[in-house]
Design an enzyme around this catalytic site. Sequence first.
Site, PDB file in Angstrom:
ATOM      1  N   TYR A  51      -3.694  -5.235  -3.627  1.00 46.58           N
ATOM      2  CA  TYR A  51      -3.448  -5.634  -5.006  1.00 46.58           C
ATOM      3  C   TYR A  51      -3.559  -4.416  -5.919  1.00 46.58           C
ATOM      4  O   TYR A  51      -4.430  -3.557  -5.721  1.00 46.58           O
ATOM      5  CB  TYR A  51      -4.464  -6.688  -5.445  1.00 46.58           C
ATOM      6  CG  TYR A  51      -4.324  -7.129  -6.876  1.00 46.58           C
ATOM      7  CD1 TYR A  51      -3.194  -7.818  -7.308  1.00 46.58           C
ATOM      8  CD2 TYR A  51      -5.319  -6.856  -7.814  1.00 46.58           C
ATOM      9  CE1 TYR A  51      -3.063  -8.223  -8.631  1.00 46.58           C
ATOM     10  CE2 TYR A  51      -5.200  -7.270  -9.129  1.00 46.58           C
ATOM     11  CZ  TYR A  51      -4.069  -7.949  -9.530  1.00 46.58           C
ATOM     12  OH  TYR A  51      -3.936  -8.341 -10.836  1.00 46.58           O
ATOM     13  N   ASP A  65      -7.830  -2.013 -21.193  1.00 49.05           N
ATOM     14  CA  ASP A  65      -6.827  -2.958 -20.692  1.00 49.05           C
ATOM     15  C   ASP A  65      -6.325  -3.828 -21.844  1.00 49.05           C
ATOM     16  O   ASP A  65      -6.639  -5.010 -21.936  1.00 49.05           O
ATOM     17  CB  ASP A  65      -7.457  -3.815 -19.587  1.00 49.05           C
ATOM     18  CG  ASP A  65      -6.481  -4.802 -18.968  1.00 49.05           C
ATOM     19  OD1 ASP A  65      -5.263  -4.551 -19.032  1.00 49.05           O
ATOM     20  OD2 ASP A  65      -6.947  -5.827 -18.438  1.00 49.05           O
ATOM     21  N   ASP A  92       0.092  -6.343 -10.827  1.00 50.35           N
ATOM     22  CA  ASP A  92      -0.098  -6.934 -12.148  1.00 50.35           C
ATOM     23  C   ASP A  92       0.963  -6.369 -13.096  1.00 50.35           C
ATOM     24  O   ASP A  92       1.002  -5.171 -13.345  1.00 50.35           O
ATOM     25  CB  ASP A  92      -1.511  -6.567 -12.623  1.00 50.35           C
ATOM     26  CG  ASP A  92      -1.864  -7.103 -13.987  1.00 50.35           C
ATOM     27  OD1 ASP A  92      -0.996  -7.684 -14.659  1.00 50.35           O
ATOM     28  OD2 ASP A  92      -3.035  -6.923 -14.390  1.00 50.35           O
ATOM     29  N   ASP A  94       1.320  -7.560 -16.290  1.00 50.08           N
ATOM     30  CA  ASP A  94       0.903  -7.956 -17.637  1.00 50.08           C
ATOM     31  C   ASP A  94       1.809  -9.063 -18.191  1.00 50.08           C
ATOM     32  O   ASP A  94       2.047 -10.057 -17.524  1.00 50.08           O
ATOM     33  CB  ASP A  94       0.864  -6.738 -18.559  1.00 50.08           C
ATOM     34  CG  ASP A  94      -0.349  -5.852 -18.296  1.00 50.08           C
ATOM     35  OD1 ASP A  94      -1.263  -6.288 -17.577  1.00 50.08           O
ATOM     36  OD2 ASP A  94      -0.376  -4.709 -18.799  1.00 50.08           O
ATOM     37  N   HIS A 119       2.637 -10.570 -10.896  1.00 48.47           N
ATOM     38  CA  HIS A 119       2.307 -11.716 -11.749  1.00 48.47           C
ATOM     39  C   HIS A 119       2.535 -11.365 -13.212  1.00 48.47           C
ATOM     40  O   HIS A 119       2.314 -10.243 -13.653  1.00 48.47           O
ATOM     41  CB  HIS A 119       0.898 -12.254 -11.493  1.00 48.47           C
ATOM     42  CG  HIS A 119      -0.249 -11.337 -11.790  1.00 48.47           C
ATOM     43  ND1 HIS A 119      -0.708 -11.076 -13.070  1.00 48.47           N
ATOM     44  CD2 HIS A 119      -1.075 -10.654 -10.963  1.00 48.47           C
ATOM     45  CE1 HIS A 119      -1.749 -10.274 -13.016  1.00 48.47           C
ATOM     46  NE2 HIS A 119      -1.989  -9.996 -11.749  1.00 48.47           N
ATOM     47  N   GLU A 121       1.724 -12.957 -17.154  1.00 48.03           N
ATOM     48  CA  GLU A 121       0.736 -13.821 -17.792  1.00 48.03           C
ATOM     49  C   GLU A 121       1.244 -14.381 -19.106  1.00 48.03           C
ATOM     50  O   GLU A 121       2.205 -13.869 -19.690  1.00 48.03           O
ATOM     51  CB  GLU A 121      -0.568 -13.058 -17.997  1.00 48.03           C
ATOM     52  CG  GLU A 121      -0.455 -11.868 -18.911  1.00 48.03           C
ATOM     53  CD  GLU A 121      -1.620 -10.907 -18.741  1.00 48.03           C
ATOM     54  OE1 GLU A 121      -2.342 -10.694 -19.735  1.00 48.03           O
ATOM     55  OE2 GLU A 121      -1.797 -10.367 -17.629  1.00 48.03           O
ATOM     56  N   CYS A 129      -8.234  -8.084 -21.368  1.00 47.98           N
ATOM     57  CA  CYS A 129      -8.811  -8.493 -20.088  1.00 47.98           C
ATOM     58  C   CYS A 129      -9.057  -9.992 -20.079  1.00 47.98           C
ATOM     59  O   CYS A 129      -9.567 -10.565 -21.049  1.00 47.98           O
ATOM     60  CB  CYS A 129     -10.113  -7.733 -19.847  1.00 47.98           C
ATOM     61  SG  CYS A 129     -11.029  -8.318 -18.407  1.00 47.98           S
ATOM     62  N   ARG A 164       0.465 -16.260 -14.218  1.00 54.50           N
ATOM     63  CA  ARG A 164      -0.954 -16.310 -14.573  1.00 54.50           C
ATOM     64  C   ARG A 164      -1.105 -17.034 -15.905  1.00 54.50           C
ATOM     65  O   ARG A 164      -0.372 -16.737 -16.862  1.00 54.50           O
ATOM     66  CB  ARG A 164      -1.523 -14.896 -14.677  1.00 54.50           C
ATOM     67  CG  ARG A 164      -2.888 -14.830 -15.344  1.00 54.50           C
ATOM     68  CD  ARG A 164      -3.435 -13.429 -15.376  1.00 54.50           C
ATOM     69  NE  ARG A 164      -4.240 -13.199 -16.560  1.00 54.50           N
ATOM     70  CZ  ARG A 164      -4.915 -12.078 -16.803  1.00 54.50           C
ATOM     71  NH1 ARG A 164      -4.862 -11.072 -15.941  1.00 54.50           N
ATOM     72  NH2 ARG A 164      -5.610 -11.950 -17.914  1.00 54.50           N
ATOM     73  N   GLU A 194      -6.748 -17.882 -14.669  1.00 55.06           N
ATOM     74  CA  GLU A 194      -7.780 -16.883 -14.946  1.00 55.06           C
ATOM     75  C   GLU A 194      -9.048 -17.521 -15.523  1.00 55.06           C
ATOM     76  O   GLU A 194      -8.999 -18.479 -16.296  1.00 55.06           O
ATOM     77  CB  GLU A 194      -7.222 -15.848 -15.935  1.00 55.06           C
ATOM     78  CG  GLU A 194      -8.162 -14.706 -16.291  1.00 55.06           C
ATOM     79  CD  GLU A 194      -8.490 -13.801 -15.118  1.00 55.06           C
ATOM     80  OE1 GLU A 194      -9.092 -14.291 -14.133  1.00 55.06           O
ATOM     81  OE2 GLU A 194      -8.164 -12.608 -15.184  1.00 55.06           O
ATOM     82  N   ASN A 216      -9.144 -15.233  -8.635  1.00 54.15           N
ATOM     83  CA  ASN A 216      -9.536 -13.880  -9.017  1.00 54.15           C
ATOM     84  C   ASN A 216     -11.046 -13.752  -8.908  1.00 54.15           C
ATOM     85  O   ASN A 216     -11.780 -14.323  -9.704  1.00 54.15           O
ATOM     86  CB  ASN A 216      -9.082 -13.597 -10.456  1.00 54.15           C
ATOM     87  CG  ASN A 216      -9.496 -12.208 -10.927  1.00 54.15           C
ATOM     88  OD1 ASN A 216      -9.899 -11.365 -10.138  1.00 54.15           O
ATOM     89  ND2 ASN A 216      -9.392 -11.970 -12.226  1.00 54.15           N
TER      90      ASN A 216
END
Length: 305
Positions: A51, A65, A92, A94, A119, A121, A129, A164, A194, A216
């Site tokens: 990952y 982040d 990731d 975003d 993924h 989100e 985050c 996500r 999440e 996660n």
Amino acid sequence: MTGLLGAAAAPADKRWRFRQALESGRLQRFPGAFSPLVAKLIAEIGFDGVYVSGAVLSADLGLPDIGLTTLTEVAARGAQIAGVTNLPTFIDADTGFGEPMSAARTVTVLEDAGLAGCHLEDQVNPKRCGHLDGKAVVETAEMAQRLRAAVSARRDPNFIMCARTDAAGIEGIGSAIDRAKAYADAGADLIFTEALRTPAEFEQFRAAVDTPLLANMTEFGKSELLTANQLTDLGYNVVIYPVTTLRLAMYAVEQGLREIDSAGTQSGLLDTMQHRSRLYELLRYGDYNQFDTDIFNFTLQGGSR
């Protein structure tokens, strides 16, 4: 010397294996890698995949982040990490780096970089985050549009598109479940919810959603750290450990630098270091030496030109 200078498996093969694994009924364990060298160790130990965390990539660049990294930076690091093992690498992406059209381009770039999936989100951009407070999510319809655009750009149908949702901590688990169903209808192959807190919340989500689910297991966040056996029993399909290797490494680096600063030497740290011989074993130095000997094991005929 197959696999010496790069992965022996083609990206399409890795994607096919990832898709098959989602349907296998066996939990897939994907530790995070902050470098290609870490990815090689993940593969050697026998995990199922690698990952690449957006939070880790940001931190490695010295940034928080909060959506500051670019598609180019993410794809480049992803390509480096994906290129050194035969494992599928999941990344990731975003919020997709912009509008739905940007999310579509993100998928094509990540496919070209050799990734097995990504993924997207449903946070408002700039994101933060997932285990911090103060997040905001876009409307369900906007995220569904983002996903449909990304899915439509996919050329390899085995590229895993994961959605996500950060809605559980904002709108409640019921809303997150509704969003997960809408995202699956929009084409998501995998759902990443999440910041669920307890085994009961993970179980509630699994009971309500038919799509494969990702858990996660990040440290120091809102989620209780569940074991692989617990997640298997709960019916989850994938678990990521996104920041674990970076946290381990940075703790050791900080301790070591402070020791050098105070003692004036690193001699007291040798027992806590990876030995040169182990590094060379991981890098396959011996195979490279043999490869080099094989290449130059000949004599030119007929004089020089």
